[in-house]
Design a protein around this motif. Sequence first.
Motif, PDB file in Angstrom:
ATOM      1  N   ILE A  73       0.345  -0.784   0.046  1.00  0.00           N
ATOM      2  CA  ILE A  73      -0.447  -0.096   0.577  1.00  0.00           C
ATOM      3  C   ILE A  73       0.868   1.263  -0.019  1.00  0.00           C
ATOM      4  N   SER A  74       2.309   1.354   0.189  1.00  0.00           N
ATOM      5  CA  SER A  74       2.483   2.727   0.590  1.00  0.00           C
ATOM      6  C   SER A  74       3.604   2.804  -1.314  1.00  0.00           C
ATOM      7  N   SER A  83       0.057   6.873  -3.852  1.00  0.00           N
ATOM      8  CA  SER A  83       0.116   5.788  -2.836  1.00  0.00           C
ATOM      9  C   SER A  83      -1.452   5.352  -1.967  1.00  0.00           C
ATOM     10  N   SER A  84      -1.864   4.774  -1.515  1.00  0.00           N
ATOM     11  CA  SER A  84      -3.117   4.583  -1.305  1.00  0.00           C
ATOM     12  C   SER A  84      -3.078   5.491   0.190  1.00  0.00           C
ATOM     13  N   LEU A  85      -1.562   4.704   0.949  1.00  0.00           N
ATOM     14  CA  LEU A  85      -0.973   5.138   1.850  1.00  0.00           C
ATOM     15  C   LEU A  85      -0.985   6.739   1.895  1.00  0.00           C
ATOM     16  N   THR A  86      -0.793   7.063   0.894  1.00  0.00           N
ATOM     17  CA  THR A  86      -0.530   8.869   0.938  1.00  0.00           C
ATOM     18  C   THR A  86      -1.690   9.485   0.908  1.00  0.00           C
ATOM     19  N   LYS A  87      -2.762   9.114  -0.076  1.00  0.00           N
ATOM     20  CA  LYS A  87      -4.115   8.993  -0.145  1.00  0.00           C
ATOM     21  C   LYS A  87      -4.501   9.493   0.862  1.00  0.00           C
ATOM     22  N   TRP A  88      -4.951   8.783   2.036  1.00  0.00           N
ATOM     23  CA  TRP A  88      -5.993   8.216   3.280  1.00  0.00           C
ATOM     24  C   TRP A  88      -4.702   9.621   4.570  1.00  0.00           C
ATOM     25  N   MET A  89      -3.508   9.496   4.225  1.00  0.00           N
ATOM     26  CA  MET A  89      -2.037  10.737   4.859  1.00  0.00           C
ATOM     27  C   MET A  89      -2.728  12.525   4.322  1.00  0.00           C
ATOM     28  N   ARG A  90      -3.365  12.097   3.018  1.00  0.00           N
ATOM     29  CA  ARG A  90      -3.846  14.035   2.805  1.00  0.00           C
ATOM     30  C   ARG A  90      -4.809  14.077   3.516  1.00  0.00           C
ATOM     31  N   ASN A  91      -5.670  13.075   3.995  1.00  0.00           N
ATOM     32  CA  ASN A  91      -7.314  13.233   4.595  1.00  0.00           C
ATOM     33  C   ASN A  91      -6.549  14.575   6.150  1.00  0.00           C
TER      34      ASN A  91
END
Length: 190
Positions: A73-74, A83-91
């Motif tokens: 995921i990273s 990555s999906s982890l980066t997208k999630w952290m942008r929240n």
Amino acid sequence: MQALRTRAACAARRARPNPTITTPRISRSYASESHSHGHDHHHHHAPEAAEGLGTAFYVFAAAIPVSYVAYSISRPGANGEESSLTKWMRNFDYFNDWELRNALRSNMIDQAAHDKHLLLHARTSAHVELKMPELLYAGSPWNVPAGHYANIDHVTEHYRQQAAAEEERRAKLLAARAKAAQEQQEQQKL
């Protein structure tokens, strides 16, 4: 050839028993063997215990798939997308204002360096006021002949006059400031 014959003779001497030593070898007996009269009874074995694999094994076994999932995921997408982890952290707001945090940290480090330079290279005042006149008379009372302490009353009086003048100056300054503040209040009322 001589070296080979020498080595063979040395090996043959070691293999045959020495005729001068006729005593048989004595086998050692141990305390653990003295209690048993026979070889098969009274053997005490440790009780059997069912031992599991332990926590470390399961943690290691769980770490393998977890690390694979975290790695997958990273990684960025095939087209260079995030990555999906980066997208999630942008929240989260913490990860979005990194420029502001970096600017604040840089300013803080610059100010700390300036303050350190200021404190390390500032000159201190060499002038020390006399705080306690009693210290002028401080000295060893032993081995001083009578009458050998200098009379320094004039020094003490000088510092008393200087302190009185300083107090008078402060009182005048405070009175002037109070008068100015009172006049300013009167002008604001008008």
